[in-house]
Write a protein that holds these residues in place. Structure first.
Motif, PDB file in Angstrom:
ATOM      1  N   ARG A  44      27.862  14.065  -7.471  1.00 10.97           N
ATOM      2  CA  ARG A  44      28.991  14.711  -6.800  1.00 10.97           C
ATOM      3  C   ARG A  44      30.150  14.871  -7.782  1.00 10.97           C
ATOM      4  NH1 ARG A  44      32.506  12.358  -1.727  1.00 10.97           N
ATOM      5  NH2 ARG A  44      33.990  14.063  -1.649  1.00 10.97           N
ATOM      6  N   VAL A  50      36.508  20.314  -9.209  1.00 15.51           N
ATOM      7  CA  VAL A  50      37.809  19.720  -8.890  1.00 15.51           C
ATOM      8  C   VAL A  50      37.965  18.352  -9.549  1.00 15.51           C
ATOM      9  CG1 VAL A  50      36.994  18.815  -6.679  1.00 15.51           C
ATOM     10  CG2 VAL A  50      39.420  19.076  -7.054  1.00 15.51           C
ATOM     11  N   PHE A  51      36.870  17.553  -9.514  1.00 17.20           N
ATOM     12  CA  PHE A  51      36.998  16.205 -10.047  1.00 17.20           C
ATOM     13  C   PHE A  51      37.123  16.225 -11.568  1.00 17.20           C
ATOM     14  CE2 PHE A  51      34.609  15.660  -6.034  1.00 17.20           C
ATOM     15  CZ  PHE A  51      35.622  15.038  -5.343  1.00 17.20           C
ATOM     16  N   ALA A 216      52.217  11.302  -7.360  1.00 13.78           N
ATOM     17  CA  ALA A 216      52.264  11.626  -5.930  1.00 13.78           C
ATOM     18  C   ALA A 216      53.697  11.870  -5.475  1.00 13.78           C
ATOM     19  CB  ALA A 216      51.638  10.500  -5.106  1.00 13.78           C
ATOM     20  N   ARG A 221      51.755  20.229  -7.030  1.00 14.92           N
ATOM     21  CA  ARG A 221      50.422  20.161  -6.438  1.00 14.92           C
ATOM     22  C   ARG A 221      49.307  20.074  -7.476  1.00 14.92           C
ATOM     23  NH1 ARG A 221      48.269  25.424  -6.662  1.00 14.92           N
ATOM     24  NH2 ARG A 221      49.894  26.978  -6.897  1.00 14.92           N
ATOM     25  N   ARG A 222      49.566  20.493  -8.716  1.00 10.68           N
ATOM     26  CA  ARG A 222      48.522  20.431  -9.731  1.00 10.68           C
ATOM     27  C   ARG A 222      48.529  19.121 -10.506  1.00 10.68           C
ATOM     28  NH1 ARG A 222      50.115  25.759 -10.816  1.00 10.68           N
ATOM     29  NH2 ARG A 222      48.633  27.317 -10.076  1.00 10.68           N
ATOM     30  N   MET A 229      42.791  10.385  -6.622  1.00  7.40           N
ATOM     31  CA  MET A 229      41.485  10.671  -5.995  1.00  7.40           C
ATOM     32  C   MET A 229      40.807   9.364  -5.577  1.00  7.40           C
ATOM     33  SD  MET A 229      40.526  14.011  -6.408  1.00  7.40           S
ATOM     34  CE  MET A 229      41.690  15.287  -6.735  1.00  7.40           C
ATOM     35  N   GLN A 236      39.437   6.130   2.671  1.00  6.98           N
ATOM     36  CA  GLN A 236      38.480   6.736   3.591  1.00  6.98           C
ATOM     37  C   GLN A 236      37.200   5.922   3.712  1.00  6.98           C
ATOM     38  OE1 GLN A 236      39.042  11.003   2.312  1.00  6.98           O
ATOM     39  NE2 GLN A 236      37.074  11.068   3.344  1.00  6.98           N
ATOM     40  N   ASN A 238      35.059   5.413   1.439  1.00  4.34           N
ATOM     41  CA  ASN A 238      33.970   5.885   0.557  1.00  4.34           C
ATOM     42  C   ASN A 238      33.999   5.094  -0.747  1.00  4.34           C
ATOM     43  OD1 ASN A 238      33.289   7.843   2.374  1.00  4.34           O
ATOM     44  ND2 ASN A 238      34.541   9.416   1.405  1.00  4.34           N
TER      45      ASN A 238
ATOM     46  N   ILE B  95      36.963   5.762  12.229  1.00  2.00           N
ATOM     47  CA  ILE B  95      36.038   5.089  11.312  1.00  2.00           C
ATOM     48  C   ILE B  95      35.651   3.717  11.867  1.00  2.00           C
ATOM     49  CG2 ILE B  95      35.842   4.019   9.026  1.00  2.00           C
ATOM     50  CD1 ILE B  95      37.634   6.259   7.929  1.00  2.00           C
ATOM     51  N   LYS B 209      51.348  29.449   0.222  1.00  2.00           N
ATOM     52  CA  LYS B 209      51.337  28.552  -0.952  1.00  2.00           C
ATOM     53  C   LYS B 209      52.459  28.828  -1.960  1.00  2.00           C
ATOM     54  CE  LYS B 209      47.623  26.776  -3.894  1.00  2.00           C
ATOM     55  NZ  LYS B 209      46.275  27.188  -4.352  1.00  2.00           N
ATOM     56  N   TRP B 215      55.019  19.454  -2.012  1.00  2.00           N
ATOM     57  CA  TRP B 215      53.917  18.950  -1.186  1.00  2.00           C
ATOM     58  C   TRP B 215      54.124  17.459  -1.058  1.00  2.00           C
ATOM     59  CZ3 TRP B 215      50.607  22.459   0.937  1.00  2.00           C
ATOM     60  CH2 TRP B 215      50.618  23.746   0.372  1.00  2.00           C
ATOM     61  N   THR B 217      53.954  13.459   0.028  1.00  2.00           N
ATOM     62  CA  THR B 217      52.869  12.483   0.204  1.00  2.00           C
ATOM     63  C   THR B 217      53.324  11.253   0.975  1.00  2.00           C
ATOM     64  OG1 THR B 217      53.438  11.599  -1.953  1.00  2.00           O
ATOM     65  CG2 THR B 217      51.573  13.104  -1.852  1.00  2.00           C
ATOM     66  N   MET B 341      36.493  14.923   7.308  1.00  2.00           N
ATOM     67  CA  MET B 341      37.564  14.680   6.340  1.00  2.00           C
ATOM     68  C   MET B 341      37.096  14.810   4.894  1.00  2.00           C
ATOM     69  SD  MET B 341      40.661  14.032   5.706  1.00  2.00           S
ATOM     70  CE  MET B 341      41.799  13.165   6.752  1.00  2.00           C
ATOM     71  N   ASP B 342      35.976  14.181   4.576  1.00  2.00           N
ATOM     72  CA  ASP B 342      35.531  14.117   3.184  1.00  2.00           C
ATOM     73  C   ASP B 342      35.333  15.512   2.590  1.00  2.00           C
ATOM     74  OD1 ASP B 342      35.058  12.410   1.138  1.00  2.00           O
ATOM     75  OD2 ASP B 342      32.891  12.383   1.434  1.00  2.00           O
ATOM     76  N   ARG B 345      38.687  17.608   2.656  1.00  2.00           N
ATOM     77  CA  ARG B 345      39.657  17.141   1.674  1.00  2.00           C
ATOM     78  C   ARG B 345      39.261  17.615   0.265  1.00  2.00           C
ATOM     79  NH1 ARG B 345      43.056  12.103   2.013  1.00  2.00           N
ATOM     80  NH2 ARG B 345      41.236  10.784   2.014  1.00  2.00           N
ATOM     81  N   GLU B 346      37.946  17.618  -0.012  1.00  2.00           N
ATOM     82  CA  GLU B 346      37.492  18.086  -1.319  1.00  2.00           C
ATOM     83  C   GLU B 346      37.904  19.544  -1.529  1.00  2.00           C
ATOM     84  OE1 GLU B 346      33.694  16.325  -2.536  1.00  2.00           O
ATOM     85  OE2 GLU B 346      33.121  18.358  -3.091  1.00  2.00           O
ATOM     86  N   ASP B 349      41.668  19.648  -2.089  1.00  2.00           N
ATOM     87  CA  ASP B 349      42.044  19.233  -3.442  1.00  2.00           C
ATOM     88  C   ASP B 349      41.763  20.349  -4.443  1.00  2.00           C
ATOM     89  OD1 ASP B 349      42.939  16.793  -2.612  1.00  2.00           O
ATOM     90  OD2 ASP B 349      41.082  15.728  -3.045  1.00  2.00           O
ATOM     91  N   GLU B 350      40.634  21.017  -4.250  1.00  2.00           N
ATOM     92  CA  GLU B 350      40.293  22.146  -5.123  1.00  2.00           C
ATOM     93  C   GLU B 350      41.339  23.251  -4.982  1.00  2.00           C
ATOM     94  OE1 GLU B 350      36.201  23.411  -4.272  1.00  2.00           O
ATOM     95  OE2 GLU B 350      35.626  21.600  -5.357  1.00  2.00           O
ATOM     96  N   MET B 352      44.402  22.999  -3.989  1.00  2.00           N
ATOM     97  CA  MET B 352      45.692  22.587  -4.530  1.00  2.00           C
ATOM     98  C   MET B 352      45.758  22.847  -6.037  1.00  2.00           C
ATOM     99  SD  MET B 352      47.827  21.392  -2.295  1.00  2.00           S
ATOM    100  CE  MET B 352      48.978  20.214  -2.942  1.00  2.00           C
ATOM    101  N   LEU B 353      44.626  22.703  -6.726  1.00  2.00           N
ATOM    102  CA  LEU B 353      44.626  22.858  -8.180  1.00  2.00           C
ATOM    103  C   LEU B 353      44.554  24.319  -8.601  1.00  2.00           C
ATOM    104  CD1 LEU B 353      42.215  19.972  -9.177  1.00  2.00           C
ATOM    105  CD2 LEU B 353      44.683  19.987  -9.356  1.00  2.00           C
ATOM    106  N   GLU B 354      44.153  25.198  -7.668  1.00  2.00           N
ATOM    107  CA  GLU B 354      44.007  26.616  -8.031  1.00  2.00           C
ATOM    108  C   GLU B 354      45.335  27.223  -8.467  1.00  2.00           C
ATOM    109  OE1 GLU B 354      42.299  28.494  -4.605  1.00  2.00           O
ATOM    110  OE2 GLU B 354      40.381  27.497  -4.957  1.00  2.00           O
TER     111      GLU B 354
END
Lengths: 276, 354
Positions: A44, A50-51, A216, A221-222, A229, A236, A238, B95, B209, B215, B217, B341-342, B345-346, B349-350, B352-354
């Motif tokens: 993953r 993204v990661f 944070a 945002r970048r 992460m 969560q 995980n 959860i 955006k 943004w 937190t 969520m998982d 959220r992914e 996050d993607e 947000m970076l764009e």
């Protein structure tokens, strides 16, 4: 060391085993077993852009912060070490004071300074240097400024302690032999203090890799770092994926530091060859 | 001979921490409650914890905690429950509940007179408070004669120019985006369960955006940003805006399209304090007068309808569970978010970076 003395290291060894080796082993188990052996978490991580882009950003931020700390902290340490001995404790104290304040407080303080209606914008507007407020908060620049300010004392202390171990007689000898102050610094003092400076760089680099509160709170945002992460994934529940990211970070850190050590051993300890 | 001695030593060394742990866990006169600390804990201490100790002799050990789902997972794996009762956010509750970490609540003891509405009486948790993510507006930054009334207005950057803030969180923002796009409140989660619905929400977010300067937190940030003029319009938690208004900042709360979230209180599996926990819950849930005082102080009211009998109309109108406000908000779907969520959220996050 006599055979009897050998046993005295055992408590320390046991402590290191319990406090460091066991947790690291648990993190590996968490990342690799669920409950059977699996590479899903690593797939993953490496499968989603993204990661990786957050990971690259983390390495870049850590490199820039560590380098900026070195460029500012080294001259500061040099300044302190060349003052008369009675002044040094006071100057060191001033460097250390911010370290005793929580990172959270210092980060919020930067929000007050950098905000749209903050101190800096206010000053610039009053002086007539700008006409509309600058966007400084929630930018990458804010992350760098805050992180450098937070980590700088560590760099100063590391450089300072390396510098105090230098025999200043060597610098005087160079001057007596006809070297100017710049030449004496470059060929005698700098090489002797470089190892301490590199140690400081490495410490700041490693500490930066784990930052997540600062980006944070004052970043845009970048500006997410891998720490953000990991925190999200832990919250969560995980843990497997969080552990996998921690392992990738650990592996990258070890590789980079090994490279740094290799470079250092190649170029350090040979000031005579360098000067010919 | 030496072998036996060594083994004995090992066993002794291993048993020692366990024995010590047992000694700490066996304090029968203390109820450990995991909350979020801070000002909220002070109000809880004054209104509930101290009176509870006076009435029952049981001490309340209120802990300031975060990431409670993760902490519960650690307790369940190690088989060592150190919290008796915990306050849980919607996702943390989902959860914990789906993993079976919570003790079923005996409602004949927690709410013997049946005062609470059904939404507040879950099988394994009670809703003790509510909060909303709402749209907060600096009224002095609005164009002359205009009023912002909905998320559609927040998206309308031409009528309402000015820097904006949103939380760096996929939860809430997908819902707000769909509302801004004209989706009915009742249809949000059906739509978000489909790829098209999620695409539609992100397409709306693409539009807004470039106009988001911050943004946030942490819950304190939007308040700070509104006070400092960093943003003119932002999503925020309702209780924080009430505080801001009290400080004299011209800030309005827009309830239309707000995301109402229950805050759950649950009893943790493995506790030996179930009786005391039920007693504590009963006090939290059924005392309308205290509930009114609590709501007045922190603006995160319980679901007890009777609490509004003890509040002025003015104070009541500022609360998320006031009937007028309930009518225009939607309730965050905790189970939906625990499930998706998982993945979402992914994508967030993607994005947000764009």
């Amino acid at each position: 060391m006599s055979p009897g003395q050998k046993w005295t290291v055992l408590p320390a060894l046991a402590l290191a085993l319990v406090m460091f080796a066991v947790p690291v082993a648990l993190i590996f188990r968490e990342a690799l077993f669920d409950p059977a052996f699996t590479l899903t978490h690593f797939e993953r991580f490496f499968g989603r852009p993204v990661f990786q882009s957050v990971f690259r950003n983390t390495l870049m931020v850590a490199t820039i912060v560590a380098t900026a700390c070195l460029l500012i902290g080294y001259p500061m340490a040099l300044f302190i070490v060349t003052r008369p001995p009675r002044w040094r404790p006071l100057l060191l104290f001033l460097v250390l004071v911010p370290l005793w304040m929580s990172i959270l407080v210092r980060t919020y303080a930067w929000m007050v300074v950098l905000g749209r209606e903050g101190m800096l914008n206010h000053a610039l507007l009053t002086l007539g240097l700008i006409e509309t407020p600058l966007q400084m908060l929630y930018t990458s620049g804010a992350v760098y400024v805050a992180m450098v300010q937070i980590l700088l004392p560590i760099m100063v202390i590391t450089c300072y302690s390396a510098m105090t171990e230098i025999d200043m007689g060597l610098v005087r000898a160079a001057r007596v032999m006809g070297a100017g102050p710049v030449r004496a610094f470059r060929h005698v003092f700098l090489p002797l203090s470089l190892e301490g400076a590199l140690t400081g760089w490495a410490v700041i680099f490693i500490l930066s890799l784990g930052f997540f509160i600062v980006p944070a709170l004052v970043g845009g945002r970048r500006d997410a770092l891998i720490g953000n992460m990991i925190v999200n994934q832990v919250a969560q529940t995980n843990w497997g994926f969080a552990a996998a990211m921690a392992i990738v970070l650990l592996a990258a850190t070890i590789i980079l530091l090994a490279l740094l050590r290799l470079l250092a051993s190649k170029f350090l300890h040979s000031p005579r060859q360098e000067s010919t | 001979m030496t072998g036996i001695t060594k083994r004995h030593l090992m066993a002794g060394a291993l048993a020692l921490p366990l024995a010590a742990g047992g000694a700490f866990a066996a304090q029968a006169d203390t109820l450990t409650v995991a909350g979020s600390g801070g000002g909220l804990a002070q109000v809880m201490d004054m209104l509930y914890d101290q009176p509870f100790t006076e009435a029952t002799g049981i001490q309340i050990n209120a802990l300031a905690t975060t990431d409670r789902a993760s902490a519960l997972q650690a307790m369940m794996r190690s088989g060592n429950t150190i919290w008796d009762v915990a306050e849980l956010s919607p996702v943390d509750y989902a959860i914990a509940s789906t993993n079976g970490w919570l003790v079923p609540i005996d409602w004949s003891r927690a709410d013997p007179d049946g005062l609470l509405p059904d939404e507040a009486r879950l099988e394994d948790a009670a809703v003790v408070a509510t909060y909303s993510t709402i749209l907060a507006v600096r009224s002095d930054r609005l164009p002359e004669g205009q009023a912002m009334q909905s998320w559609a207005d927040f998206w309308d950057v031409e009528t309402f120019p000015g820097p904006r803030g949103l939380q760096n969180s996929v939860m809430d923002n997908l819902e707000f985006a769909l509302l801004a796009d004209g989706v009915e409140r009742a249809d949000i989660y059906d739509l978000l369960a489909t790829d098209e619905g999620v695409d539609r929400a992100f397409a709306m977010l693409d539009e807004i955006k470039p106009h988001i300067t911050a943004w946030w937190t942490a819950g304190a940030q939007p308040v700070q940003m509104l006070a400092d003029g960093e943003v003119a319009f932002t999503s925020a938690w309702n209780g924080r805006i009430t505080q801001l208004q009290a400080e004299g900042v011209p800030a309005d709360m827009i309830w239309q399209g707000g995301a109402l979230k229950p805050s759950y209180m649950a009893i943790i599996r493995g506790t030996d304090m179930e009786d005391a926990a039920h007693e504590y819950l009963r006090m939290l849930l059924t005392d309308a007068e205290r509930a009114a005082q609590f709501a007045e102080l922190v603006a995160y009211p319980a679901m007890l309808p009777q609490l509004y009998d003890h509040l002025s109309a003015e104070a009541g109108a500022n609360l998320p569970t006031h009937p007028d406000n309930m009518d225009v908000q939607f309730v965050t779907n905790a189970l939906f978010w625990a499930e998706h969520m998982d993945r979402l959220r992914e994508r967030w996050d993607e994005w947000m970076l764009e």
